[in-house]
Write an enzyme that holds these catalytic residues in place. Structure first.
Site, mmCIF file in Angstrom:
data_model
loop_
_atom_site.group_PDB
_atom_site.id
_atom_site.type_symbol
_atom_site.label_atom_id
_atom_site.label_comp_id
_atom_site.label_asym_id
_atom_site.label_seq_id
_atom_site.Cartn_x
_atom_site.Cartn_y
_atom_site.Cartn_z
ATOM 1 N N HIS A 240 37.386 42.477 41.564
ATOM 2 C CA HIS A 240 37.779 43.226 40.195
ATOM 3 C C HIS A 240 36.943 42.339 39.299
ATOM 4 O O HIS A 240 37.416 41.211 38.709
ATOM 5 C CB HIS A 240 39.093 43.449 39.786
ATOM 6 C CG HIS A 240 39.328 44.150 38.420
ATOM 7 N ND1 HIS A 240 40.252 45.077 38.330
ATOM 8 C CD2 HIS A 240 38.311 44.206 37.309
ATOM 9 C CE1 HIS A 240 39.885 45.576 37.044
ATOM 10 N NE2 HIS A 240 38.846 45.065 36.620
ATOM 11 N N HIS B 276 33.240 42.282 36.561
ATOM 12 C CA HIS B 276 32.401 42.920 35.667
ATOM 13 C C HIS B 276 31.047 42.026 35.760
ATOM 14 O O HIS B 276 31.108 40.628 34.979
ATOM 15 C CB HIS B 276 32.740 43.048 34.261
ATOM 16 C CG HIS B 276 34.115 43.900 34.143
ATOM 17 N ND1 HIS B 276 34.100 45.258 34.098
ATOM 18 C CD2 HIS B 276 35.278 43.464 34.260
ATOM 19 C CE1 HIS B 276 35.257 45.633 33.963
ATOM 20 N NE2 HIS B 276 36.230 44.866 33.997
ATOM 21 N N HIS C 56 45.145 45.289 37.566
ATOM 22 C CA HIS C 56 45.749 44.306 36.426
ATOM 23 C C HIS C 56 47.008 44.601 36.009
ATOM 24 O O HIS C 56 47.143 44.964 34.796
ATOM 25 C CB HIS C 56 44.597 43.919 35.532
ATOM 26 C CG HIS C 56 43.955 44.950 34.929
ATOM 27 N ND1 HIS C 56 44.597 46.207 34.692
ATOM 28 C CD2 HIS C 56 42.625 45.176 34.615
ATOM 29 C CE1 HIS C 56 43.421 46.924 34.267
ATOM 30 N NE2 HIS C 56 42.285 46.376 34.118
ATOM 31 N N ASP D 146 39.487 40.018 36.871
ATOM 32 C CA ASP D 146 39.177 40.764 35.916
ATOM 33 C C ASP D 146 37.855 40.221 34.997
ATOM 34 O O ASP D 146 38.138 40.321 33.970
ATOM 35 C CB ASP D 146 40.141 41.334 35.231
ATOM 36 C CG ASP D 146 39.613 42.550 34.326
ATOM 37 O OD1 ASP D 146 38.508 43.192 34.234
ATOM 38 O OD2 ASP D 146 40.561 43.128 33.480
HETATM 39 O O1 DOR Z 1 40.083 43.358 29.012
HETATM 40 C C1 DOR Z 1 39.148 44.099 29.621
HETATM 41 N N1 DOR Z 1 37.837 44.075 29.832
HETATM 42 N N2 DOR Z 1 39.932 45.189 30.269
HETATM 43 C C2 DOR Z 1 39.449 45.864 30.915
HETATM 44 O O2 DOR Z 1 39.844 46.664 31.584
HETATM 45 C C3 DOR Z 1 37.731 45.963 30.801
HETATM 46 C C4 DOR Z 1 37.087 44.614 30.380
HETATM 47 C C5 DOR Z 1 35.747 44.947 30.124
HETATM 48 O O3 DOR Z 1 35.009 45.845 30.693
HETATM 49 O O4 DOR Z 1 35.348 44.044 29.238
#
Ligand code: DOR
Length: 421
Positions: free
Chosen positions: A57, A59, A229, A302
């Site tokens: 997980h 980004h 999460h 995350d």
């Molecule tokens: O805090 C977060 N940021 N939670 C998420 O589910 C998405 C993530 C993001 O893409 O910045």
């Protein structure tokens, strides 16, 4: 091409063992008390040799938000954090809801050539929760799971269809659990501290309701589901009782949910803003119990890098997210192992073997014949976290100034050293 790792403590499926490990042509070819070979040798006395860490997980922001992160900077951050494989969420621009974007991510990651990057496809087109994305086509190019991370698919009928389609293609839905109506634009955990700070709260129920819905769909359809999460004590209880009934549910949590409480929000530091929000001591305690008893199957980061301009604004307007991939192992070690809550082997399973098993990825175990994805770490070394030193473009960490143990010395992918300290 051979590489010999000597004098380390190996974390093997059967437990810890002081031994040498030999890599040849990208594979682990031998594990033995003493191996002597004339080849490049890393003497790692006093250090631990782990199966490469796997984060399902993260980004990476590319395509579309390269100011926050891109595949190259995210991969560099990943290998610095000890990760040999990462799975990236589809909330990019364009959204990864089709085979073209998924192929682009794979091509770019292979050009970068650091860790293995597996794209996750969106469940619905544009992550809008209305129409299913091109699930079959995305699977055919290599997406490893589906998620509308950042939001829940609010329409339960669409979610049911998604689970059925995903299952037909042997993909799992990774569910961000949040009832958008109940969360209603909240920015922190709803509780005493949100009242004191004058910040709008997100109740636990907003998360729990959707955890319960995903479990209910999974149970009635007999289709596996994965909960992203987990942050609430009550969510842990819901998952625990579902598992006891035999529901095919797996779950993850992140370091910030087993280390932080919402006491920190009263600083108004926007680096503490994350979704779901950090909660209270009862939640932290139950999440740790969940990690101990197997209710929570894995630790993910995350990793949510943001640019400073998205964070250096008033709390209500700041972006949600923590840049976490460079600190995860050290936080896990410092808060779970050093405190006696988990053994090193248990922590490593939560960060390597289990996440691999959840998505059916190759890897996660140091064994002869496996790909040589290996992380060497010095748990005796301590350092003070300083986000400005991250290689990630996202400097947004709430852990600035925290002293932790665990420095990654080498990250090796398919037998090649991709990071060395
Ligand atoms: O805090 C977060 N940021 N939670 C998420 O589910 C998405 C993530 C993001 O893409 O910045």
């Amino acid at each position: 091409m051979k590489l010999l790792i000597k004098n380390g403590t190996l974390v093997l499926p059967e437990g810890e063992r002081k031994a040498d490990l030999l890599i040849e042509n990208g594979k682990i070819v031998s594990v033995a008390d003493k191996i002597d070979e004339k080849c490049r040798t890393l003497d790692v006395s006093g250090k631990y040799v782990l199966p490469g860490l796997i984060d399902i997980h993260v980004h990476l922001r590319e395509p579309g938000f390269e100011g926050k992160e891109d595949i190259e900077s995210g991969s560099k951050a990943a290998v610095k954090g000890g990760f040999t494989q990462i799975c990236c969420m589809p909330n990019t621009n364009p959204v990864c809801d089709n085979a073209v974007v998924a192929k682009y991510i794979l091509a770019r990651a292979s050009e970068v050539g650091l860790c293995k990057v597996h794209p996750i496809g969106a469940i619905t087109k544009g992550e809008k929760g209305e129409t299913l994305s091109d699930i079959g086509k995305m699977k055919s190019v290599g997406v490893v799971a589906l998620s509308d991370d950042g939001r829940s698919v609010m329409n339960s009928y669409i979610m049911r269809l998604a689970m059925e389609y995903a299952n037909d293609f042997d993909l799992k839905c990774l569910c961000h659990c949040e009832d958008a109506n109940l969360a209603d634009g909240g920015v922190v955990n709803e509780g005493y501290n949100s009242t004191v700070a004058g910040l709008k709260g997100i109740p636990r129920a907003a998360e729990d309701i959707m955890i319960a819905r995903e479990i209910s769909l999974s149970e009635s359809l007999g289709i596996p589901v994965h909960i992203c999460h987990v942050s609430t004590w009550s969510g842990v209880e819901i998952i625990r009782s579902a598992k006891a009934r035999g529901v095919k549910v797996t779950a993850e949590t992140c370091p910030h949910y087993f280390t932080l409480t919402d006491d920190i929000i009263t600083t108004y530091d926007t680096f503490t803003k994350v979704n779901p929000p950090v909660r209270e001591q009862r939640d932290v305690d139950e999440i740790i119990r969940g990690l101990q008893d197997g209710t929570i199957d894995c630790i993910v980061t995350d990793h949510a890098p943001h640019s400073l301009k998205d964070k250096q604004v008033e709390y209500n307007s700041a972006a949600f997210g923590i840049s976490g991939i460079e600190t995860s192992l050290a936080l896990g070690y410092t808060y779970l192992v050093k405190t006696g809550k988990l053994s090193i082997s248990e922590l490593v399973a939560l960060m390597s073997g289990r996440p691999a098993a959840i998505l059916g990825l190759e890897g996660g175990e140091l064994k002869v014949g496996a790909s040589a994805d290996v992380t060497v770490v010095d748990f005796d070394k301590s350092y003070v976290i300083d986000g400005s030193e991250f290689v990630s473009k996202g400097k947004n960490t709430p852990f600035n100034g925290y002293k932790v143990n665990g420095v990654v010395e080498y990250t090796i992918v398919d037998g090649e050293i991709k990071y060395s300290n």
